[in-house]
Design an enzyme around this catalytic site. Structure first.
Site, PDB file in Angstrom:
ATOM      1  N   TYR A  90      12.146   2.936  -0.564  1.00  0.00           N
ATOM      2  CA  TYR A  90      11.316   1.784  -0.253  1.00  0.00           C
ATOM      3  C   TYR A  90      10.353   1.622  -1.245  1.00  0.00           C
ATOM      4  CZ  TYR A  90       8.207  -2.015   1.240  1.00  0.00           C
ATOM      5  OH  TYR A  90       7.363  -2.984   1.214  1.00  0.00           O
TER       6      TYR A  90
ATOM      7  N   ASP B 234       0.822  -1.174  -0.040  1.00  0.00           N
ATOM      8  CA  ASP B 234      -0.050  -0.047  -0.124  1.00  0.00           C
ATOM      9  C   ASP B 234       0.785   1.380   0.146  1.00  0.00           C
ATOM     10  OD1 ASP B 234       0.954  -0.127   2.641  1.00  0.00           O
ATOM     11  OD2 ASP B 234      -1.042   0.174   3.614  1.00  0.00           O
ATOM     12  N   GLU B 235       2.040   0.975   0.345  1.00  0.00           N
ATOM     13  CA  GLU B 235       3.041   2.404   0.572  1.00  0.00           C
ATOM     14  C   GLU B 235       3.211   2.913  -0.827  1.00  0.00           C
ATOM     15  OE1 GLU B 235       6.185   2.164   2.987  1.00  0.00           O
ATOM     16  OE2 GLU B 235       5.204   0.448   4.410  1.00  0.00           O
TER      17      GLU B 235
HETATM   18  P1  NAD Z   1      11.315  -9.537   4.838  1.00  0.00           P
HETATM   19  O1  NAD Z   1      12.316  -8.460   4.760  1.00  0.00           O
HETATM   20  O2  NAD Z   1      10.925 -10.051   6.100  1.00  0.00           O
HETATM   21  O3  NAD Z   1      11.695 -10.657   3.609  1.00  0.00           O
HETATM   22  C1  NAD Z   1      12.546 -10.567   2.485  1.00  0.00           C
HETATM   23  C2  NAD Z   1      13.098 -11.767   2.138  1.00  0.00           C
HETATM   24  O4  NAD Z   1      13.522 -11.443   0.903  1.00  0.00           O
HETATM   25  C3  NAD Z   1      14.117 -12.033   2.855  1.00  0.00           C
HETATM   26  O5  NAD Z   1      14.088 -13.478   3.353  1.00  0.00           O
HETATM   27  C4  NAD Z   1      15.447 -11.696   2.061  1.00  0.00           C
HETATM   28  O6  NAD Z   1      16.645 -12.551   2.430  1.00  0.00           O
HETATM   29  C5  NAD Z   1      14.875 -11.681   0.728  1.00  0.00           C
HETATM   30  N1  NAD Z   1      15.528 -11.278  -0.419  1.00  0.00           N
HETATM   31  C6  NAD Z   1      15.955  -9.851  -0.404  1.00  0.00           C
HETATM   32  N2  NAD Z   1      16.472  -9.574  -1.418  1.00  0.00           N
HETATM   33  C7  NAD Z   1      16.729 -10.786  -2.097  1.00  0.00           C
HETATM   34  C8  NAD Z   1      17.197 -10.810  -3.517  1.00  0.00           C
HETATM   35  N3  NAD Z   1      17.703 -10.051  -4.228  1.00  0.00           N
HETATM   36  N4  NAD Z   1      17.083 -12.212  -3.915  1.00  0.00           N
HETATM   37  C9  NAD Z   1      16.649 -13.147  -3.326  1.00  0.00           C
HETATM   38  N5  NAD Z   1      15.992 -13.013  -1.954  1.00  0.00           N
HETATM   39  C10 NAD Z   1      16.168 -11.649  -1.212  1.00  0.00           C
HETATM   40  O7  NAD Z   1      10.196  -8.903   4.332  1.00  0.00           O
HETATM   41  P2  NAD Z   1       8.744  -9.174   4.466  1.00  0.00           P
HETATM   42  O8  NAD Z   1       8.080  -8.257   5.441  1.00  0.00           O
HETATM   43  O9  NAD Z   1       8.358 -10.593   4.562  1.00  0.00           O
HETATM   44  O10 NAD Z   1       8.056  -8.656   3.047  1.00  0.00           O
HETATM   45  C11 NAD Z   1       7.987  -9.589   1.978  1.00  0.00           C
HETATM   46  C12 NAD Z   1       7.228  -8.787   0.633  1.00  0.00           C
HETATM   47  O11 NAD Z   1       6.008  -8.170   1.040  1.00  0.00           O
HETATM   48  C13 NAD Z   1       8.181  -7.550   0.226  1.00  0.00           C
HETATM   49  O12 NAD Z   1       8.016  -7.620  -1.251  1.00  0.00           O
HETATM   50  C14 NAD Z   1       7.479  -6.397   0.621  1.00  0.00           C
HETATM   51  O13 NAD Z   1       7.755  -5.244  -0.032  1.00  0.00           O
HETATM   52  C15 NAD Z   1       5.988  -6.752   0.858  1.00  0.00           C
HETATM   53  N6  NAD Z   1       5.227  -6.266   1.764  1.00  0.00           N
HETATM   54  C16 NAD Z   1       5.519  -6.385   3.305  1.00  0.00           C
HETATM   55  C17 NAD Z   1       4.558  -5.968   4.152  1.00  0.00           C
HETATM   56  C18 NAD Z   1       5.020  -5.824   5.542  1.00  0.00           C
HETATM   57  O14 NAD Z   1       4.522  -4.950   6.311  1.00  0.00           O
HETATM   58  N7  NAD Z   1       6.118  -6.322   6.113  1.00  0.00           N
HETATM   59  C19 NAD Z   1       3.472  -4.822   3.756  1.00  0.00           C
HETATM   60  C20 NAD Z   1       3.173  -5.061   2.289  1.00  0.00           C
HETATM   61  C21 NAD Z   1       4.087  -5.596   1.355  1.00  0.00           C
HETATM   62  P1  TYD Z   2       7.300   0.069  10.010  1.00  0.00           P
HETATM   63  O1  TYD Z   2       7.069  -1.110  10.893  1.00  0.00           O
HETATM   64  O2  TYD Z   2       8.676   0.551   9.896  1.00  0.00           O
HETATM   65  O3  TYD Z   2       6.392   0.083   8.889  1.00  0.00           O
HETATM   66  P2  TYD Z   2       5.995   1.146   7.863  1.00  0.00           P
HETATM   67  O4  TYD Z   2       7.027   2.038   7.706  1.00  0.00           O
HETATM   68  O5  TYD Z   2       6.258   0.164   6.484  1.00  0.00           O
HETATM   69  O6  TYD Z   2       4.816   1.552   7.943  1.00  0.00           O
HETATM   70  O7  TYD Z   2       6.502   1.323  11.076  1.00  0.00           O
HETATM   71  C1  TYD Z   2       5.208   1.491  11.177  1.00  0.00           C
HETATM   72  C2  TYD Z   2       4.964   2.647  11.862  1.00  0.00           C
HETATM   73  O8  TYD Z   2       5.575   3.083  13.106  1.00  0.00           O
HETATM   74  C3  TYD Z   2       5.446   3.864  10.998  1.00  0.00           C
HETATM   75  O9  TYD Z   2       4.482   5.046  11.059  1.00  0.00           O
HETATM   76  C4  TYD Z   2       6.610   4.340  11.697  1.00  0.00           C
HETATM   77  C5  TYD Z   2       6.439   3.773  13.118  1.00  0.00           C
HETATM   78  N1  TYD Z   2       7.839   3.378  13.855  1.00  0.00           N
HETATM   79  C6  TYD Z   2       8.074   4.069  15.099  1.00  0.00           C
HETATM   80  O10 TYD Z   2       7.367   4.948  15.442  1.00  0.00           O
HETATM   81  N2  TYD Z   2       9.277   3.857  15.552  1.00  0.00           N
HETATM   82  C7  TYD Z   2      10.204   2.947  15.058  1.00  0.00           C
HETATM   83  O11 TYD Z   2      11.022   2.653  15.753  1.00  0.00           O
HETATM   84  C8  TYD Z   2       9.481   2.147  14.021  1.00  0.00           C
HETATM   85  C9  TYD Z   2      10.532   1.044  13.461  1.00  0.00           C
HETATM   86  C10 TYD Z   2       8.577   2.550  13.334  1.00  0.00           C
END
Ligand code: NAD
Ligand code: TYD
Length: 365
Positions: free
Chosen positions: A172, A149-150
């Site tokens: 990002y 969503d970002e």
């Molecule tokens: P994460 O950072 O926990 O995991 C990312 C994984 O990708 C890791 O295992 C890392 O080793 C691997 N990776 C990174 N670069 C790589 C490369 N070049 N080749 C192969 N592997 C590689 O991330 P996550 O939170 O599990 O997010 C997964 C996906 O979901 C991402 O695409 C992220 O943008 C998307 N996403 C995350 C969130 C969230 O809140 N965490 C929300 C919406 C979308």
């Molecule tokens: P984060 O988990 O980094 O996710 P995103 O930036 O993708 O939304 O952060 C969630 C919210 O929490 C965001 O508004 C930033 C805030 N935040 C803090 O206030 N302190 C922190 O140390 C971190 C990591 C995030």
């Protein structure tokens, strides 16, 4: 294709990139646990965020372990990607650098994985489409790009629709938006079978402690300061990890070719409320919270409209109350996991990100 005929049936072979990360590993664990014959190859570079321990529960189960292959490698490396894509029925790209704060410190890796990596995956699928056209395989793999969503940027009011403009504001989210645009271009230009999901802020077990919820839970367990950015009134719509993984799987099976699907969370909350809730469950005092200098370009709010995904037939199962309770319990029960993650390079990152901020912090009222 009718609703009853999934684009990717059960029991096929999937390539899951980034499958050792937070959401990708949940996807792998949940899909293999269905015991429907699905085989999964995980391709993961094992960056600081990748962790083979996230897949360890599978290895204890011989039937599931037999359907999992792990390959350590980079999605930006065509020599690794090509042969793997040639073997599968679908590719799900979870691989990314995923932390906004790190993208502000060092953007380059975000572009390499989020743009070049996506391009390499798409080229491999394009080759398989050519092979399918030549009768060398039944059909090309479907490609699912996991996005966020970002890409909509900060949404001061209302809820983002899939057709809204992309207005990313951090390196990002700019890299994620660029990846999406490439995927869209391969759909239009080469007719590849692609789908995309834009997931909301996700939380749950196995999340790297750089993110808000696991950072604050693990710091609070150790009575360390909790660095709240700015006024803490930024709003996020929280999505439990198994719901996010489930929605991605649902879109893989049923999503329309070329379509993007928002995956909203179950509850929109200001950060302060999230912190109050987890402190309450841990029985830790608000005095641990410190107001620190804000993140540059900090998006004030994300909120999406989920009607398109709802009409396809998906709805979330886990509300925030249930999800946050399960998450805090998991971190309490899995100290060895997060203490290992908070070692090695962790202190250097923490010092760089929070050292000056905490030194200049004030009481968070
Ligand atoms: P994460 O950072 O926990 O995991 C990312 C994984 O990708 C890791 O295992 C890392 O080793 C691997 N990776 C990174 N670069 C790589 C490369 N070049 N080749 C192969 N592997 C590689 O991330 P996550 O939170 O599990 O997010 C997964 C996906 O979901 C991402 O695409 C992220 O943008 C998307 N996403 C995350 C969130 C969230 O809140 N965490 C929300 C919406 C979308
Ligand atoms: P984060 O988990 O980094 O996710 P995103 O930036 O993708 O939304 O952060 C969630 C919210 O929490 C965001 O508004 C930033 C805030 N935040 C803090 O206030 N302190 C922190 O140390 C971190 C990591 C995030």
């Amino acid at each position: 294709m009718t609703a009853a005929t999934p684009h990717v049936p059960a029991g096929t072979h999937l390539l899951v990139t980034g499958g050792a990360g937070f959401i990708g590993s949940c996807y792998v664990r949940d899909v293999l646990a269905r015991r429907d014959g699905t085989r999964i190859t995980v391709l993961d570079k094992l960056t600081y965020a990748g962790n083979e321990a996230n897949l360890a529960p599978l290895l204890a189960d011989a039937e599931q372990a037999a359907r999992l292959v792990f390959v350590r490698g980079d999605i930006a490396d065509p020599a690794v990607v090509g042969p793997l894509v040639a073997e599968v029925d679908a590719v799900l790209n979870f691989a990314a650098e995923s932390h906004v704060d790190r993208s502000i410190l060092d953007p380059e890796a975000f572009l390499r994985t989020g743009v070049i990596g996506v391009h390499v995956l798409l080229e491999a699928i394009r080759r398989e489409a050519a092979r399918a056209a030549a009768g060398e395989r039944a059909r090309a793999p479907r490609f699912l790009q996991v996005s966020t969503d970002e890409v909509y940027g900060s949404v001061e009011s209302g809820h983002s629709l899939e057709g809204d403009r992309l207005e990313p504001r951090s390196p990002y989210s700019a890299a994620k938006a660029a990846g999406e645009l490439l995927v869209q271009s391969y759909f239009v230009t080469y007719g590849l079978d692609v789908v995309m999901t834009r997931g909301s802020n996700t939380y749950g077990p196995y999340q790297h402690p750089e993110k808000l919820i696991p950072l604050f839970v693990t710091n609070a367990i150790d009575d360390l300061a909790l660095p709240l950015y700015g006024d803490g009134m930024q709003r996020r719509d929280w999505l439990y990890v198994s719901d996010h993984a489930g929605a991605i799987d649902f879109v893989l099976r049923h999503g329309e070719p070329g379509a993007v699907y928002n995956v909203p969370g179950s509850q929109e909350l200001p950060n302060r409320t999230v912190v109050e809730r987890l402190l309450g469950q841990l029985e830790k005092p608000w005095s641990l919270v410190r107001r620190v200098e804000d993140r540059p370009g900090h998006d004030r709010r994300y909120a999406m409209n989920g009607d398109r995904l709802g009409a396809l037939g998906w709805s979330n199962r886990v509300g925030f109350d249930e999800g946050i309770a399960a998450t805090v319990d998991w971190f309490l029960a899995n100290e060895a996991w997060w203490r290992a993650v908070k070692s090695g390079d962790w202190d250097a990152y923490y010092g760089r990100q929070y050292g000056a901020r905490l030194a200049g912090s004030t009481e968070a009222l």
